[in-house]
Design an enzyme around this catalytic site. Structure first.
Site, PDB file in Angstrom:
ATOM      1  N   SER A  38     -21.409 -30.374  17.677  1.00  0.00           N
ATOM      2  CA  SER A  38     -20.488 -31.074  16.786  1.00  0.00           C
ATOM      3  C   SER A  38     -20.637 -32.585  16.943  1.00  0.00           C
ATOM      4  O   SER A  38     -20.647 -33.111  18.055  1.00  0.00           O
ATOM      5  CB  SER A  38     -19.039 -30.676  17.098  1.00  0.00           C
ATOM      6  OG  SER A  38     -18.854 -29.283  16.917  1.00  0.00           O
ATOM      7  N   HIS A  69     -20.929 -26.102  12.338  1.00  0.00           N
ATOM      8  CA  HIS A  69     -22.263 -25.621  12.709  1.00  0.00           C
ATOM      9  C   HIS A  69     -22.914 -24.990  11.472  1.00  0.00           C
ATOM     10  O   HIS A  69     -22.377 -24.060  10.875  1.00  0.00           O
ATOM     11  CB  HIS A  69     -22.164 -24.604  13.843  1.00  0.00           C
ATOM     12  CG  HIS A  69     -21.721 -25.214  15.145  1.00  0.00           C
ATOM     13  ND1 HIS A  69     -22.586 -25.473  16.174  1.00  0.00           N
ATOM     14  CD2 HIS A  69     -20.503 -25.638  15.566  1.00  0.00           C
ATOM     15  CE1 HIS A  69     -21.919 -26.018  17.183  1.00  0.00           C
ATOM     16  NE2 HIS A  69     -20.648 -26.137  16.829  1.00  0.00           N
ATOM     17  N   HIS A  91     -21.415 -19.529  20.450  1.00  0.00           N
ATOM     18  CA  HIS A  91     -20.746 -19.821  21.716  1.00  0.00           C
ATOM     19  C   HIS A  91     -20.307 -18.532  22.404  1.00  0.00           C
ATOM     20  O   HIS A  91     -19.989 -17.538  21.750  1.00  0.00           O
ATOM     21  CB  HIS A  91     -19.504 -20.684  21.477  1.00  0.00           C
ATOM     22  CG  HIS A  91     -19.794 -22.014  20.862  1.00  0.00           C
ATOM     23  ND1 HIS A  91     -20.153 -22.144  19.539  1.00  0.00           N
ATOM     24  CD2 HIS A  91     -19.782 -23.273  21.379  1.00  0.00           C
ATOM     25  CE1 HIS A  91     -20.349 -23.431  19.262  1.00  0.00           C
ATOM     26  NE2 HIS A  91     -20.128 -24.133  20.359  1.00  0.00           N
ATOM     27  N   TYR A  93     -17.558 -17.942  23.745  1.00  0.00           N
ATOM     28  CA  TYR A  93     -16.170 -17.561  23.456  1.00  0.00           C
ATOM     29  C   TYR A  93     -16.040 -16.671  22.222  1.00  0.00           C
ATOM     30  O   TYR A  93     -14.995 -16.071  21.997  1.00  0.00           O
ATOM     31  CB  TYR A  93     -15.267 -18.779  23.321  1.00  0.00           C
ATOM     32  CG  TYR A  93     -15.616 -19.766  22.228  1.00  0.00           C
ATOM     33  CD1 TYR A  93     -15.476 -19.449  20.879  1.00  0.00           C
ATOM     34  CD2 TYR A  93     -16.051 -21.044  22.545  1.00  0.00           C
ATOM     35  CE1 TYR A  93     -15.773 -20.365  19.892  1.00  0.00           C
ATOM     36  CE2 TYR A  93     -16.350 -21.972  21.573  1.00  0.00           C
ATOM     37  CZ  TYR A  93     -16.219 -21.624  20.240  1.00  0.00           C
ATOM     38  OH  TYR A  93     -16.513 -22.529  19.257  1.00  0.00           O
ATOM     39  N   GLU A  94     -17.100 -16.563  21.426  1.00  0.00           N
ATOM     40  CA  GLU A  94     -17.036 -15.714  20.237  1.00  0.00           C
ATOM     41  C   GLU A  94     -17.125 -14.237  20.587  1.00  0.00           C
ATOM     42  O   GLU A  94     -16.675 -13.386  19.819  1.00  0.00           O
ATOM     43  CB  GLU A  94     -18.154 -16.093  19.269  1.00  0.00           C
ATOM     44  CG  GLU A  94     -18.035 -17.518  18.748  1.00  0.00           C
ATOM     45  CD  GLU A  94     -19.237 -17.928  17.918  1.00  0.00           C
ATOM     46  OE1 GLU A  94     -19.567 -17.204  16.964  1.00  0.00           O
ATOM     47  OE2 GLU A  94     -19.852 -18.966  18.237  1.00  0.00           O
ATOM     48  N   ALA A 121     -20.224 -31.817  21.899  1.00  0.00           N
ATOM     49  CA  ALA A 121     -18.991 -32.599  21.928  1.00  0.00           C
ATOM     50  C   ALA A 121     -18.221 -32.180  23.171  1.00  0.00           C
ATOM     51  O   ALA A 121     -18.173 -30.992  23.504  1.00  0.00           O
ATOM     52  CB  ALA A 121     -18.161 -32.341  20.677  1.00  0.00           C
ATOM     53  N   MET A 216     -17.474 -26.255  25.927  1.00  0.00           N
ATOM     54  CA  MET A 216     -17.587 -24.805  25.787  1.00  0.00           C
ATOM     55  C   MET A 216     -18.989 -24.345  25.403  1.00  0.00           C
ATOM     56  O   MET A 216     -19.144 -23.291  24.775  1.00  0.00           O
ATOM     57  CB  MET A 216     -16.572 -24.318  24.745  1.00  0.00           C
ATOM     58  CG  MET A 216     -15.134 -24.674  25.055  1.00  0.00           C
ATOM     59  SD  MET A 216     -13.986 -24.185  23.728  1.00  0.00           S
ATOM     60  CE  MET A 216     -12.507 -25.059  24.234  1.00  0.00           C
ATOM     61  N   SER A 217     -20.008 -25.125  25.769  1.00  0.00           N
ATOM     62  CA  SER A 217     -21.365 -24.768  25.343  1.00  0.00           C
ATOM     63  C   SER A 217     -22.389 -25.276  26.344  1.00  0.00           C
ATOM     64  O   SER A 217     -22.046 -25.618  27.483  1.00  0.00           O
ATOM     65  CB  SER A 217     -21.650 -25.382  23.957  1.00  0.00           C
ATOM     66  OG  SER A 217     -21.730 -26.804  24.052  1.00  0.00           O
ATOM     67  N   ASN A 240     -12.617 -36.729  23.009  1.00  0.00           N
ATOM     68  CA  ASN A 240     -11.206 -36.797  23.412  1.00  0.00           C
ATOM     69  C   ASN A 240     -11.119 -36.936  24.923  1.00  0.00           C
ATOM     70  O   ASN A 240     -12.062 -36.623  25.653  1.00  0.00           O
ATOM     71  CB  ASN A 240     -10.454 -35.534  22.978  1.00  0.00           C
ATOM     72  CG  ASN A 240     -11.066 -34.269  23.560  1.00  0.00           C
ATOM     73  OD1 ASN A 240     -12.011 -33.704  22.996  1.00  0.00           O
ATOM     74  ND2 ASN A 240     -10.557 -33.822  24.692  1.00  0.00           N
ATOM     75  N   HIS A 252      -9.566 -28.196  17.269  1.00  0.00           N
ATOM     76  CA  HIS A 252     -10.967 -28.220  16.839  1.00  0.00           C
ATOM     77  C   HIS A 252     -11.149 -29.227  15.706  1.00  0.00           C
ATOM     78  O   HIS A 252     -12.163 -29.933  15.644  1.00  0.00           O
ATOM     79  CB  HIS A 252     -11.407 -26.834  16.391  1.00  0.00           C
ATOM     80  CG  HIS A 252     -12.869 -26.740  16.089  1.00  0.00           C
ATOM     81  ND1 HIS A 252     -13.841 -27.001  17.030  1.00  0.00           N
ATOM     82  CD2 HIS A 252     -13.531 -26.428  14.936  1.00  0.00           C
ATOM     83  CE1 HIS A 252     -15.043 -26.855  16.474  1.00  0.00           C
ATOM     84  NE2 HIS A 252     -14.870 -26.509  15.218  1.00  0.00           N
TER      85      HIS A 252
END
Length: 281
Positions: A38, A69, A91, A93-94, A121, A216-217, A240, A252
């Site tokens: 991102s 994405h 990712h 988390y999916e 990001a 997260m990646s 952030n 997000h």
């Protein structure tokens, strides 16, 4: 409906390589691959003589379901060098699985890529690295302790990650940033599963463990790339301050907006790095 990630086969990877070679035509085989997160989309827009191949046309590539994405491979030149740009990743988390990008990364290696430049990001754990900052990864923390190599059957799965993020590539990134007048922080990236953001207590824990940024990646793809023999450079765009470090509410949508605002410098740095790489063209 099952959310399990397909375990892509050698045949899937061979078919994906063949499809990319058709798309390349007379273009040179790329030695450099970029995996864009991102906020880094401007780097893809800078690719010249570009041809796109949708992930859906590549049997070894995942389906994507995350905003920001694009799910395409862009082949062309960046900084005068042939590149393969992956516009988006799946990712963990999916699905809860860490191997979603296994087929994609191995397809790149089989195509002929020798360097993987990853971007993401991230949230900053330090007020001295505010939103808009850039950080080159020196190391990572695999907090979920999940690996994309769990089902491998030979001893190659025991990958040495001492220099997971190539020291020479990191030095090159620092030189390119300095030449452009950009501040490039260097630090440890903590991979968390998500998709929820971290709590203040978790951020305090991560700071104690030595993390500088959180996201997260990236970590599963780094493990896959090192297993495939690729050199890895990874860059974070801070969108952030992490929970408890700053006062802003996290979402997000906020991540995407902040990444877009800072994307120009990030893209310029990536282009400069790719142009300066010492890999054969």
């Amino acid at each position: 409906m099952s959310t399990a990630v397909p375990w892509h086969t050698d045949a899937d990877m061979q078919a994906s390589v063949a499809r990319l070679r058709v798309a390349l035509g007379d273009r040179p085989v790329p030695r450099v691959a970029l995996l864009l997160g991102s906020g880094w989309g401007a780097a893809a827009e800078a690719v010249r003589d570009a041809v796109d191949v949708d992930y859906s046309q590549l049997p070894a590539f995942p389906e994507l379901a995350v905003g920001g994405h694009a799910a395409r491979v862009r082949l062309g030149t960046l900084g005068g060098r042939a590149v393969a740009v992956l516009m988006g990743r799946s990712h963990a988390y999916e699905s809860g699985e860490a191997h979603a990008m296994r087929g994609a990364v191995r397809t790149l290696a089989r195509l002929g890529c020798r360097v993987l430049v990853q971007t993401n990001a991230a949230g900053s754990l330090h007020t001295s690295m505010p939103p808009g900052s850039l950080m080159v990864l020196s190391d990572h923390l695999n907090l979920p302790q999940r690996s994309p190599l769990v089902h491998e059957r030979d001893d190659s799965r025991f990958v040495d990650l001492r220099d997971a993020y190539d020291p020479a590539l990191r030095a090159l990134a620092r030189r390119c940033a300095q030449a452009r007048g950009l501040t490039l922080h260097e630090g440890v990236y903590a991979w968390v599963m998500g998709p929820q953001f971290e709590t203040p207590a978790e951020i305090r824990m991560l700071r104690t463990l030595g993390a500088d940024a959180v996201g997260m990646s990236t970590v599963p793809e780094t493990i896959l790339a090192r297993h495939a023999g690729l050199r890895v450079l990874a860059l974070s765009l801070v969108t952030n301050l992490a929970c408890g470090v700053g006062d802003e509410a996290l979402s997000h949508a906020h991540t995407l907006q902040a990444a877009q605002r800072a994307g120009a410098d990030a893209s310029a740095l990536v282009q400069a790095i790719v142009a300066a790489l010492d890999e054969p063209a």
